[in-house]
Design a protein around this motif. Structure first.
Motif, PDB file in Angstrom:
ATOM      1  N   SER A   1      -2.017  15.096  17.894  1.00  0.00           N
ATOM      2  CA  SER A   1      -1.396  14.166  16.944  1.00  0.00           C
ATOM      3  C   SER A   1      -1.542  12.751  17.479  1.00  0.00           C
ATOM      4  CB  SER A   1       0.079  14.504  16.717  1.00  0.00           C
ATOM      5  OG  SER A   1       0.822  14.270  17.892  1.00  0.00           O
ATOM      6  N   ARG A   2      -1.650  11.828  16.558  1.00  0.00           N
ATOM      7  CA  ARG A   2      -1.808  10.409  16.875  1.00  0.00           C
ATOM      8  C   ARG A   2      -0.599   9.692  16.296  1.00  0.00           C
ATOM      9  NH1 ARG A   2      -3.971   5.898  14.108  1.00  0.00           N
ATOM     10  NH2 ARG A   2      -5.139   4.485  15.462  1.00  0.00           N
ATOM     11  N   THR A   3       0.116   8.965  17.157  1.00  0.00           N
ATOM     12  CA  THR A   3       1.293   8.222  16.711  1.00  0.00           C
ATOM     13  C   THR A   3       1.051   6.740  16.956  1.00  0.00           C
ATOM     14  OG1 THR A   3       2.710  10.082  17.307  1.00  0.00           O
ATOM     15  CG2 THR A   3       3.790   7.956  16.959  1.00  0.00           C
TER      16      THR A   3
ATOM     17  N   GLU B   1      -7.620  15.775  15.966  1.00  0.00           N
ATOM     18  CA  GLU B   1      -6.542  15.451  15.036  1.00  0.00           C
ATOM     19  C   GLU B   1      -6.787  16.150  13.698  1.00  0.00           C
ATOM     20  OE1 GLU B   1      -4.174  11.576  13.202  1.00  0.00           O
ATOM     21  OE2 GLU B   1      -6.084  11.255  14.221  1.00  0.00           O
TER      22      GLU B   1
ATOM     23  N   THR C   1     -13.087   8.628  21.155  1.00  0.00           N
ATOM     24  CA  THR C   1     -12.605   8.360  19.793  1.00  0.00           C
ATOM     25  C   THR C   1     -13.017   9.475  18.835  1.00  0.00           C
ATOM     26  OG1 THR C   1     -12.629   5.975  20.139  1.00  0.00           O
ATOM     27  CG2 THR C   1     -12.736   6.742  17.858  1.00  0.00           C
TER      28      THR C   1
ATOM     29  N   LEU D   1     -11.146  12.785  19.679  1.00  0.00           N
ATOM     30  CA  LEU D   1      -9.743  12.713  19.273  1.00  0.00           C
ATOM     31  C   LEU D   1      -9.604  12.843  17.756  1.00  0.00           C
ATOM     32  CD1 LEU D   1      -8.417   9.940  21.668  1.00  0.00           C
ATOM     33  CD2 LEU D   1      -7.672  12.344  21.611  1.00  0.00           C
ATOM     34  N   ARG D   2     -10.496  12.214  17.011  1.00  0.00           N
ATOM     35  CA  ARG D   2     -10.456  12.338  15.547  1.00  0.00           C
ATOM     36  C   ARG D   2     -10.685  13.784  15.109  1.00  0.00           C
ATOM     37  NH1 ARG D   2     -13.865   6.963  14.139  1.00  0.00           N
ATOM     38  NH2 ARG D   2     -12.149   5.503  14.347  1.00  0.00           N
TER      39      ARG D   2
ATOM     40  N   ARG E   1      -1.698   7.061  26.043  1.00  0.00           N
ATOM     41  CA  ARG E   1      -2.411   6.056  25.276  1.00  0.00           C
ATOM     42  C   ARG E   1      -3.903   6.243  25.509  1.00  0.00           C
ATOM     43  NH1 ARG E   1       0.847   0.448  25.769  1.00  0.00           N
ATOM     44  NH2 ARG E   1      -0.647  -0.085  24.147  1.00  0.00           N
ATOM     45  N   PHE E   2      -4.700   5.619  24.655  1.00  0.00           N
ATOM     46  CA  PHE E   2      -6.157   5.776  24.702  1.00  0.00           C
ATOM     47  C   PHE E   2      -6.703   5.443  26.092  1.00  0.00           C
ATOM     48  CE2 PHE E   2     -10.536   4.458  24.133  1.00  0.00           C
ATOM     49  CZ  PHE E   2     -11.048   5.427  23.284  1.00  0.00           C
TER      50      PHE E   2
ATOM     51  N   VAL F   1      -0.686   3.026  20.378  1.00  0.00           N
ATOM     52  CA  VAL F   1      -1.047   4.327  19.826  1.00  0.00           C
ATOM     53  C   VAL F   1      -0.987   5.341  20.962  1.00  0.00           C
ATOM     54  CG1 VAL F   1      -2.858   5.685  18.700  1.00  0.00           C
ATOM     55  CG2 VAL F   1      -2.547   3.279  18.091  1.00  0.00           C
ATOM     56  N   GLU F   2      -0.364   6.476  20.682  1.00  0.00           N
ATOM     57  CA  GLU F   2      -0.282   7.544  21.669  1.00  0.00           C
ATOM     58  C   GLU F   2      -0.808   8.844  21.079  1.00  0.00           C
ATOM     59  OE1 GLU F   2       3.523   6.241  24.398  1.00  0.00           O
ATOM     60  OE2 GLU F   2       3.849   7.675  22.775  1.00  0.00           O
ATOM     61  N   TYR F   3      -1.350   9.671  21.952  1.00  0.00           N
ATOM     62  CA  TYR F   3      -1.887  10.969  21.567  1.00  0.00           C
ATOM     63  C   TYR F   3      -1.139  12.050  22.327  1.00  0.00           C
ATOM     64  CZ  TYR F   3      -5.652   8.127  19.750  1.00  0.00           C
ATOM     65  OH  TYR F   3      -6.369   7.187  19.058  1.00  0.00           O
TER      66      TYR F   3
END
Length: 122
Positions: free
Chosen positions: A70-72, A64, A57, A60-61, A40-41, A81-83
């Motif tokens: 990947s962001r779920t 992605e 942030t 990560l963007r 998670r974040f 939200v998990e990465y």
């Protein structure tokens, strides 16, 4: 049709953007931190000591967008939200972990060289 001859040494080659992304210190640390279960974040921010929420942030963007992370998002309350690394991102684990290991193993040599250089330059 054959692939174009990508060459990061050519200024107009789009592979330069990929090199710039993965050569970024925050990218390297995020990839190393995601070497395992999804995070998670908050856990990711804890794992990458010193990174601001804004920079995390943004990075990560970008990762992605490049298909590395990947962001779920889970439909829960509160939202979760998990990465995690994608298959493409997994291919970076070895090289970036090796760079991190090199930095840890050779920091004393680097610090000594810096000191010697600074003495000569003073």
């Amino acid at each position: 049709m054959p692939n174009p001859p990508w060459d990061v040494m050519i200024s107009t080659c789009p592979s330069r953007t990929s090199l710039a992304r993965i050569a970024n210190k925050w990218t390297a640390m995020i990839v190393i931190a995601l070497d395992g279960d999804p995070l998670r974040f908050g856990a990711l921010r804890e794992a990458v000591d010193g990174i601001s929420g804004k920079v995390l942030t943004e990075t990560l963007r970008d990762l992605e967008r490049d298909g590395i992370v990947s962001r779920t998002m889970y439909n829960e309350m509160p939202p979760r939200v998990e990465y995690q690394l994608t298959g493409l991102g997994q291919t970076l684990r070895g090289p970036l972990s090796a760079l991190g290991q090199w930095a840890e193993e050779h920091i004393e040599d680097v610090l000594r060289a810096r000191g010697e250089y600074d003495e000569r330059s003073a």
